[in-house]
Motif scaffolding. Sequence first.
Motif, PDB file in Angstrom:
ATOM      1  N   UNK A 180       0.849  -1.181   0.000  1.00  0.00           N
ATOM      2  CA  UNK A 180       0.000   0.000   0.000  1.00  0.00           C
ATOM      3  C   UNK A 180       0.890   1.238   0.000  1.00  0.00           C
ATOM      4  N   UNK A 181       0.610   2.130  -0.935  1.00  0.00           N
ATOM      5  CA  UNK A 181       1.310   3.410  -0.962  1.00  0.00           C
ATOM      6  C   UNK A 181       0.631   4.308   0.066  1.00  0.00           C
ATOM      7  N   UNK A 182       1.214   4.373   1.239  1.00  0.00           N
ATOM      8  CA  UNK A 182       0.630   5.134   2.343  1.00  0.00           C
ATOM      9  C   UNK A 182       0.715   6.638   2.125  1.00  0.00           C
ATOM     10  N   UNK A 183       1.442   7.075   1.109  1.00  0.00           N
ATOM     11  CA  UNK A 183       1.530   8.502   0.778  1.00  0.00           C
ATOM     12  C   UNK A 183       0.473   8.929  -0.235  1.00  0.00           C
ATOM     13  N   UNK A 184      -0.195   7.982  -0.866  1.00  0.00           N
ATOM     14  CA  UNK A 184      -1.228   8.361  -1.841  1.00  0.00           C
ATOM     15  C   UNK A 184      -2.567   8.508  -1.113  1.00  0.00           C
ATOM     16  N   UNK A 185      -3.350   9.524  -1.468  1.00  0.00           N
ATOM     17  CA  UNK A 185      -4.616   9.776  -0.774  1.00  0.00           C
ATOM     18  C   UNK A 185      -5.590   8.588  -0.830  1.00  0.00           C
TER      19      UNK A 185
ATOM     20  N   UNK B  42       0.829  -1.129 -10.695  1.00  0.00           N
ATOM     21  CA  UNK B  42      -0.378  -0.729  -9.978  1.00  0.00           C
ATOM     22  C   UNK B  42      -1.323  -1.926  -9.988  1.00  0.00           C
ATOM     23  N   UNK B  43      -1.548  -2.475  -8.801  1.00  0.00           N
ATOM     24  CA  UNK B  43      -2.454  -3.608  -8.634  1.00  0.00           C
ATOM     25  C   UNK B  43      -3.897  -3.109  -8.604  1.00  0.00           C
ATOM     26  N   UNK B  44      -4.127  -2.027  -7.853  1.00  0.00           N
ATOM     27  CA  UNK B  44      -5.468  -1.435  -7.756  1.00  0.00           C
ATOM     28  C   UNK B  44      -5.309   0.051  -7.435  1.00  0.00           C
ATOM     29  N   UNK B  45      -6.188   0.891  -7.968  1.00  0.00           N
ATOM     30  CA  UNK B  45      -6.060   2.332  -7.717  1.00  0.00           C
ATOM     31  C   UNK B  45      -6.256   2.720  -6.251  1.00  0.00           C
ATOM     32  N   UNK B  46      -6.917   1.834  -5.482  1.00  0.00           N
ATOM     33  CA  UNK B  46      -7.123   2.117  -4.059  1.00  0.00           C
ATOM     34  C   UNK B  46      -7.193   0.807  -3.289  1.00  0.00           C
ATOM     35  N   UNK B  47      -6.985   0.910  -1.984  1.00  0.00           N
ATOM     36  CA  UNK B  47      -7.107  -0.263  -1.125  1.00  0.00           C
ATOM     37  C   UNK B  47      -8.536  -0.801  -1.168  1.00  0.00           C
ATOM     38  N   UNK B  48      -9.508   0.095  -1.223  1.00  0.00           N
ATOM     39  CA  UNK B  48     -10.909  -0.347  -1.314  1.00  0.00           C
ATOM     40  C   UNK B  48     -11.132  -1.166  -2.588  1.00  0.00           C
ATOM     41  N   UNK B  49     -10.595  -0.706  -3.706  1.00  0.00           N
ATOM     42  CA  UNK B  49     -10.727  -1.460  -4.965  1.00  0.00           C
ATOM     43  C   UNK B  49     -10.048  -2.819  -4.866  1.00  0.00           C
ATOM     44  N   UNK B  50      -8.870  -2.863  -4.239  1.00  0.00           N
ATOM     45  CA  UNK B  50      -8.128  -4.115  -4.078  1.00  0.00           C
ATOM     46  C   UNK B  50      -8.930  -5.121  -3.266  1.00  0.00           C
TER      47      UNK B  50
END
Length: 188
Positions: free
Chosen positions: A119-124, A144-152
Amino acid sequence: MTENEQLLARVATKARNTRPWGWASLPEPVDAATVARAEATLGFALPPLLAELYLWIGDGGFGPEYGLLPLLDSAPAGEPAAVVQYLANRKSARKDPDWPWPDGVLPISHWGCAMYACVDCRSPQATVLLFEPNAGDAAHAWYVDAPSLADWLCSWLDGTGWYEETNEGVDLAPWADFAMRTTEAHAS
């Protein structure tokens, strides 16, 4: 119920009913002090959704393939905790400048063969990245696996992740920020 609460409820249900490889049971969630200790050790905050997974679902042991890494303590299968793996990767990167590890990119799940979901903890939006070092060099090891953790999490819940047998041949986009983020790391 908010969108995040609905997602957490779906994750909790699947986490209670499935076990990733190496996990006999779902670990208890961590407390707020553990999250604070992890953040202090890392030097950055966890994205809110990631912190909520550890606080409300469990200390690892759920998710795709080998599941989420525990936050601070080693997993039953011998995998290091997320914080420990991050610190080891950063230390290793200092020894081998050909393999820099970006600041704020926390490994959260091991895929085997030295591959990690991070997880890129620096990305919003808490972009989820795939680190695939078997590609040959660091510049070609990040996707890029997913644009957001929610998407992942949704792709795991829905069975639509790149790692599913039905999705073989899915190409992930290279992480365009790798060079910039590792240059920043060397400058600091």
